[in-house]
Design an enzyme around this catalytic site. Structure first.
Site, PDB file in Angstrom:
ATOM      1  N   MET A 154       0.849  -1.196   0.000  1.00 22.26           N
ATOM      2  CA  MET A 154       0.000   0.000   0.000  1.00 22.26           C
ATOM      3  C   MET A 154       0.884   1.244   0.000  1.00 22.26           C
ATOM      4  O   MET A 154       0.889   2.032   0.952  1.00 22.26           O
ATOM      5  CB  MET A 154      -0.912  -0.034   1.224  1.00 22.26           C
ATOM      6  CG  MET A 154      -2.026   0.963   1.186  1.00 22.26           C
ATOM      7  SD  MET A 154      -3.169   0.562  -0.140  1.00 22.26           S
ATOM      8  CE  MET A 154      -4.723   1.020   0.607  1.00 22.26           C
ATOM      9  N   GLY A 155       1.626   1.418  -1.085  1.00 26.82           N
ATOM     10  CA  GLY A 155       2.454   2.624  -1.222  1.00 26.82           C
ATOM     11  C   GLY A 155       1.731   3.629  -2.085  1.00 26.82           C
ATOM     12  O   GLY A 155       0.498   3.701  -2.076  1.00 26.82           O
ATOM     13  N   ARG A 156       2.496   4.391  -2.850  1.00 27.62           N
ATOM     14  CA  ARG A 156       1.886   5.427  -3.702  1.00 27.62           C
ATOM     15  C   ARG A 156       0.864   4.830  -4.670  1.00 27.62           C
ATOM     16  O   ARG A 156      -0.283   5.275  -4.737  1.00 27.62           O
ATOM     17  CB  ARG A 156       2.989   6.156  -4.497  1.00 27.62           C
ATOM     18  CG  ARG A 156       3.867   7.070  -3.654  1.00 27.62           C
ATOM     19  CD  ARG A 156       5.057   7.549  -4.465  1.00 27.62           C
ATOM     20  NE  ARG A 156       5.946   6.437  -4.760  1.00 27.62           N
ATOM     21  CZ  ARG A 156       7.182   6.298  -4.273  1.00 27.62           C
ATOM     22  NH1 ARG A 156       7.699   7.227  -3.516  1.00 27.62           N
ATOM     23  NH2 ARG A 156       7.917   5.251  -4.576  1.00 27.62           N
ATOM     24  N   ILE A 157       1.279   3.808  -5.433  1.00 34.37           N
ATOM     25  CA  ILE A 157       0.369   3.254  -6.449  1.00 34.37           C
ATOM     26  C   ILE A 157      -0.752   2.459  -5.773  1.00 34.37           C
ATOM     27  O   ILE A 157      -1.914   2.539  -6.172  1.00 34.37           O
ATOM     28  CB  ILE A 157       1.138   2.394  -7.475  1.00 34.37           C
ATOM     29  CG1 ILE A 157       2.251   3.226  -8.137  1.00 34.37           C
ATOM     30  CG2 ILE A 157       0.187   1.860  -8.548  1.00 34.37           C
ATOM     31  CD1 ILE A 157       3.237   2.425  -8.977  1.00 34.37           C
ATOM     32  N   ARG A 237       6.237  -6.668 -10.003  1.00 29.47           N
ATOM     33  CA  ARG A 237       7.357  -7.307 -10.682  1.00 29.47           C
ATOM     34  C   ARG A 237       7.084  -8.801 -10.736  1.00 29.47           C
ATOM     35  O   ARG A 237       6.500  -9.371  -9.819  1.00 29.47           O
ATOM     36  CB  ARG A 237       8.688  -7.067  -9.934  1.00 29.47           C
ATOM     37  CG  ARG A 237       9.283  -5.678 -10.101  1.00 29.47           C
ATOM     38  CD  ARG A 237       9.817  -5.426 -11.507  1.00 29.47           C
ATOM     39  NE  ARG A 237      10.434  -4.116 -11.649  1.00 29.47           N
ATOM     40  CZ  ARG A 237       9.805  -3.001 -12.006  1.00 29.47           C
ATOM     41  NH1 ARG A 237       8.512  -3.033 -12.274  1.00 29.47           N
ATOM     42  NH2 ARG A 237      10.467  -1.859 -12.120  1.00 29.47           N
ATOM     43  N   GLU A 266      11.403 -11.011 -18.912  1.00 30.15           N
ATOM     44  CA  GLU A 266      10.742 -10.101 -19.867  1.00 30.15           C
ATOM     45  C   GLU A 266      11.683  -9.787 -21.024  1.00 30.15           C
ATOM     46  O   GLU A 266      12.866  -9.564 -20.780  1.00 30.15           O
ATOM     47  CB  GLU A 266      10.344  -8.808 -19.152  1.00 30.15           C
ATOM     48  CG  GLU A 266       9.280  -9.049 -18.086  1.00 30.15           C
ATOM     49  CD  GLU A 266       8.787  -7.769 -17.424  1.00 30.15           C
ATOM     50  OE1 GLU A 266       9.255  -6.673 -17.785  1.00 30.15           O
ATOM     51  OE2 GLU A 266       7.927  -7.862 -16.533  1.00 30.15           O
ATOM     52  N   HIS A 285       4.210  -5.130 -19.844  1.00 35.83           N
ATOM     53  CA  HIS A 285       4.812  -4.190 -18.887  1.00 35.83           C
ATOM     54  C   HIS A 285       4.580  -2.726 -19.320  1.00 35.83           C
ATOM     55  O   HIS A 285       5.522  -2.004 -19.627  1.00 35.83           O
ATOM     56  CB  HIS A 285       6.318  -4.468 -18.739  1.00 35.83           C
ATOM     57  CG  HIS A 285       6.878  -3.956 -17.448  1.00 35.83           C
ATOM     58  ND1 HIS A 285       7.899  -4.558 -16.764  1.00 35.83           N
ATOM     59  CD2 HIS A 285       6.561  -2.852 -16.706  1.00 35.83           C
ATOM     60  CE1 HIS A 285       8.182  -3.879 -15.677  1.00 35.83           C
ATOM     61  NE2 HIS A 285       7.381  -2.829 -15.621  1.00 35.83           N
TER      62      HIS A 285
HETATM   63  P1  NAP Z   1       6.113   2.649  -3.017  1.00 38.61           P
HETATM   64  O1  NAP Z   1       5.360   3.920  -2.831  1.00 38.61           O
HETATM   65  O2  NAP Z   1       7.476   2.509  -2.445  1.00 38.61           O
HETATM   66  O3  NAP Z   1       5.177   1.471  -2.470  1.00 38.61           O
HETATM   67  C1  NAP Z   1       5.618   0.182  -2.231  1.00 38.61           C
HETATM   68  C2  NAP Z   1       4.905  -0.333  -0.995  1.00 38.61           C
HETATM   69  O4  NAP Z   1       5.260  -1.695  -0.798  1.00 38.61           O
HETATM   70  C3  NAP Z   1       5.305   0.437   0.278  1.00 38.61           C
HETATM   71  O5  NAP Z   1       4.132   0.865   0.941  1.00 38.61           O
HETATM   72  C4  NAP Z   1       6.081  -0.596   1.075  1.00 38.61           C
HETATM   73  O6  NAP Z   1       5.911  -0.503   2.479  1.00 38.61           O
HETATM   74  C5  NAP Z   1       5.457  -1.899   0.589  1.00 38.61           C
HETATM   75  N1  NAP Z   1       6.329  -3.019   0.852  1.00 38.61           N
HETATM   76  C6  NAP Z   1       7.661  -3.126   0.620  1.00 38.61           C
HETATM   77  N2  NAP Z   1       8.100  -4.338   1.008  1.00 38.61           N
HETATM   78  C7  NAP Z   1       7.023  -4.989   1.503  1.00 38.61           C
HETATM   79  C8  NAP Z   1       6.837  -6.277   2.067  1.00 38.61           C
HETATM   80  N3  NAP Z   1       7.860  -7.125   2.199  1.00 38.61           N
HETATM   81  N4  NAP Z   1       5.597  -6.614   2.473  1.00 38.61           N
HETATM   82  C9  NAP Z   1       4.565  -5.752   2.365  1.00 38.61           C
HETATM   83  N5  NAP Z   1       4.679  -4.527   1.845  1.00 38.61           N
HETATM   84  C10 NAP Z   1       5.898  -4.147   1.412  1.00 38.61           C
HETATM   85  O7  NAP Z   1       6.256   2.305  -4.562  1.00 38.61           O
HETATM   86  P2  NAP Z   1       5.238   2.632  -5.754  1.00 38.61           P
HETATM   87  O8  NAP Z   1       5.630   3.883  -6.393  1.00 38.61           O
HETATM   88  O9  NAP Z   1       3.848   2.446  -5.268  1.00 38.61           O
HETATM   89  O10 NAP Z   1       5.635   1.418  -6.748  1.00 38.61           O
HETATM   90  C11 NAP Z   1       5.487   0.082  -6.345  1.00 38.61           C
HETATM   91  C12 NAP Z   1       6.123  -0.882  -7.322  1.00 38.61           C
HETATM   92  O11 NAP Z   1       5.310  -0.987  -8.471  1.00 38.61           O
HETATM   93  C13 NAP Z   1       7.485  -0.475  -7.869  1.00 38.61           C
HETATM   94  O12 NAP Z   1       8.536  -0.822  -6.998  1.00 38.61           O
HETATM   95  C14 NAP Z   1       7.566  -1.198  -9.182  1.00 38.61           C
HETATM   96  O13 NAP Z   1       8.209  -2.436  -9.027  1.00 38.61           O
HETATM   97  C15 NAP Z   1       6.110  -1.402  -9.560  1.00 38.61           C
HETATM   98  N6  NAP Z   1       5.718  -0.607 -10.750  1.00 38.61           N
HETATM   99  C16 NAP Z   1       5.372  -1.246 -11.892  1.00 38.61           C
HETATM  100  C17 NAP Z   1       4.967  -0.518 -12.989  1.00 38.61           C
HETATM  101  C18 NAP Z   1       4.589  -1.196 -14.276  1.00 38.61           C
HETATM  102  O14 NAP Z   1       4.788  -0.610 -15.337  1.00 38.61           O
HETATM  103  N7  NAP Z   1       4.046  -2.395 -14.231  1.00 38.61           N
HETATM  104  C19 NAP Z   1       4.938   0.883 -12.948  1.00 38.61           C
HETATM  105  C20 NAP Z   1       5.296   1.506 -11.761  1.00 38.61           C
HETATM  106  C21 NAP Z   1       5.675   0.737 -10.656  1.00 38.61           C
HETATM  107  P3  NAP Z   1       6.444   0.720   3.383  1.00 38.61           P
HETATM  108  O15 NAP Z   1       5.297   1.687   3.405  1.00 38.61           O
HETATM  109  O16 NAP Z   1       6.748   0.126   4.684  1.00 38.61           O
HETATM  110  O17 NAP Z   1       7.679   1.229   2.663  1.00 38.61           O
HETATM  111  C1  GLV Z   2       7.954   0.254 -13.977  1.00 38.18           C
HETATM  112  O1  GLV Z   2       7.843  -0.930 -13.901  1.00 38.18           O
HETATM  113  C2  GLV Z   2       8.503   1.057 -12.943  1.00 38.18           C
HETATM  114  O2  GLV Z   2       8.998   0.497 -11.959  1.00 38.18           O
HETATM  115  O3  GLV Z   2       8.477   2.289 -13.106  1.00 38.18           O
END
Ligand code: NAP
Ligand code: GLV
Length: 319
Positions: A154-157, A237, A266, A285
């Site tokens: 439950m982060g930004r996305i 991922r 990928e 992706h």
């Molecule tokens: P973010 O704000 O850092 O959110 C990640 C969340 O995951 C944080 O709230 C973090 O907890 C939680 N987390 C980390 N390790 C964990 C664990 N072991 N168990 C439970 N929760 C855990 O990142 P974001 O910007 O939302 O992005 C998230 C991920 O989406 C990226 O890292 C990337 O791999 C993926 N992504 C994919 C695409 C795509 O094109 N498919 C695009 C963008 C992102 P805390 O609050 O404690 O830090």
């Molecule tokens: C895409 O997968 C990203 O991490 O921005």
């Protein structure tokens, strides 16, 4: 002049301004990735390395680039970079958080809806000439409106997806490393232990980074806890789900469907077993792939590189 090496062809309007201050070299292709060896050779004099998420930037590569000051990744995820190795050498690593949040949440919801309502399967059937009549139970899926969504990460996305889910009158459960008390109070999201979330959700959405802790987080045991009618959506991922266990769960009807924007390898090999299943909706992706967002991400990388090379502070540092 300090040197910037860019591992993929990027738009001139982003790159050209950097050429006024730096010696910029860029890989010739937008589609063909560099091999590891090509990257090592081409980037050897670089002070800044501008990478994409499929570039493997490991310790060996980092230690082979003597002038390197900054690695800027065109992604928010940075599991492709050995951040510890960079830190040890005082190299700044930057990524692109925030600017892609809403775009990626849109795609996550699109994939969830497409999976629930069998959208890509239905389109394939139509194009293949299989639409013979309106059928009472043909291509029936699962309701999204009013269902329970379980967000892992439950982060930004994750939060942006949860806000969209409220618009669909969904009950929002989440599991995260740390609790989000404010979001619980403001939006009524409920924190759950992982197993409870898996047992109670109709749609499970993965949005953690790939780390040693999250690698293989969803395996045979976890899939076994899910409802037989539930779907799992992965936009995080590939390595976070055990793909063989997912295939087994889908083919033995332990779970109902999956929507995948990411894969362990990928591009996903065309003979991958998951691609043979009609109840798997797949995308290449494209989470952050809107024109506006990709331009904003690149702008962020360019500004970070410029700042570090000029000895200034930069936001969005991973280390
Ligand atoms: P973010 O704000 O850092 O959110 C990640 C969340 O995951 C944080 O709230 C973090 O907890 C939680 N987390 C980390 N390790 C964990 C664990 N072991 N168990 C439970 N929760 C855990 O990142 P974001 O910007 O939302 O992005 C998230 C991920 O989406 C990226 O890292 C990337 O791999 C993926 N992504 C994919 C695409 C795509 O094109 N498919 C695009 C963008 C992102 P805390 O609050 O404690 O830090
Ligand atoms: C895409 O997968 C990203 O991490 O921005």
């Amino acid at each position: 002049m300090q040197k910037i090496f860019i591992t993929r062809k990027l738009p001139n309007e982003i790159v050209d301004p950097l050429k006024e201050k730096f010696d910029v070299k860029m890989w010739h292709s937008e589609e063909i990735p560099m091999t590891y060896e090509e990257l090592k050779t081409e980037a050897k004099d670089a002070h800044a390395l501008w990478t994409v998420l499929s570039d493997k930037v490991d310790r060996e590569l980092i230690e082979s680039l003597p002038h390197l000051k900054v690695i800027s990744n065109l992604a928010v995820g940075h599991n492709n970079i050995d951040v510890e190795a960079a830190k040890e050498r005082g190299i700044v690593v930057t990524n692109t958080p925030g600017v892609l949040t809403e775009t990626t949440a849109d795609l996550t919801f699109a994939l969830l809806l497409a999976t629930a309502r069998r959208v890509t399967e239905a389109e394939r059937d139509l194009r293949d000439g299989k639409w013979k009549s309106w059928t009472p139970m043909g291509l029936t899926g699962m309701d999204v409106f009013g269902a329970t969504i379980g967000i892992i990460g439950m982060g930004r996305i994750g939060e942006a997806v949860a806000r969209r889910a409220k618009g669909f009158d969904m009950k929002v459960l989440y599991h995260n490393r740390t609790r989000k008390i404010e979001a619980e109070e403001e939006f009524g999201f409920s924190y759950e232990e992982l197993d409870t979330l898996l047992q109670e959700s109709d749609f499970i959405v993965l949005l953690t980074p790939l780390t040693p802790e999250t690698k293989g987080l969803i395996g045979e045991r976890e899939l076994g806890l899910m409802k037989e009618t539930a779907a799992i959506i992965n936009v995080a991922r590939g390595g976070i789900i055990d793909e063989q266990a997912l295939y087994d769960a889908l083919t033995t009807n332990k779970i109902w469907a999956a929507g995948l924007d990411v894969f362990e390898v990928e591009p996903v090999p065309m003979d991958h077993s998951l691609l043979t299943l009609p109840n798997v909706t797949v995308l290449p992706h494209i989470g952050s792939a809107s024109i506006h967002t990709r331009m904003a991400m690149m702008q962020m990388n360019a500004e970070a590189i410029e700042a570090v090379l000029e000895g200034k502070e930069t936001e969005n540092r991973v280390v």
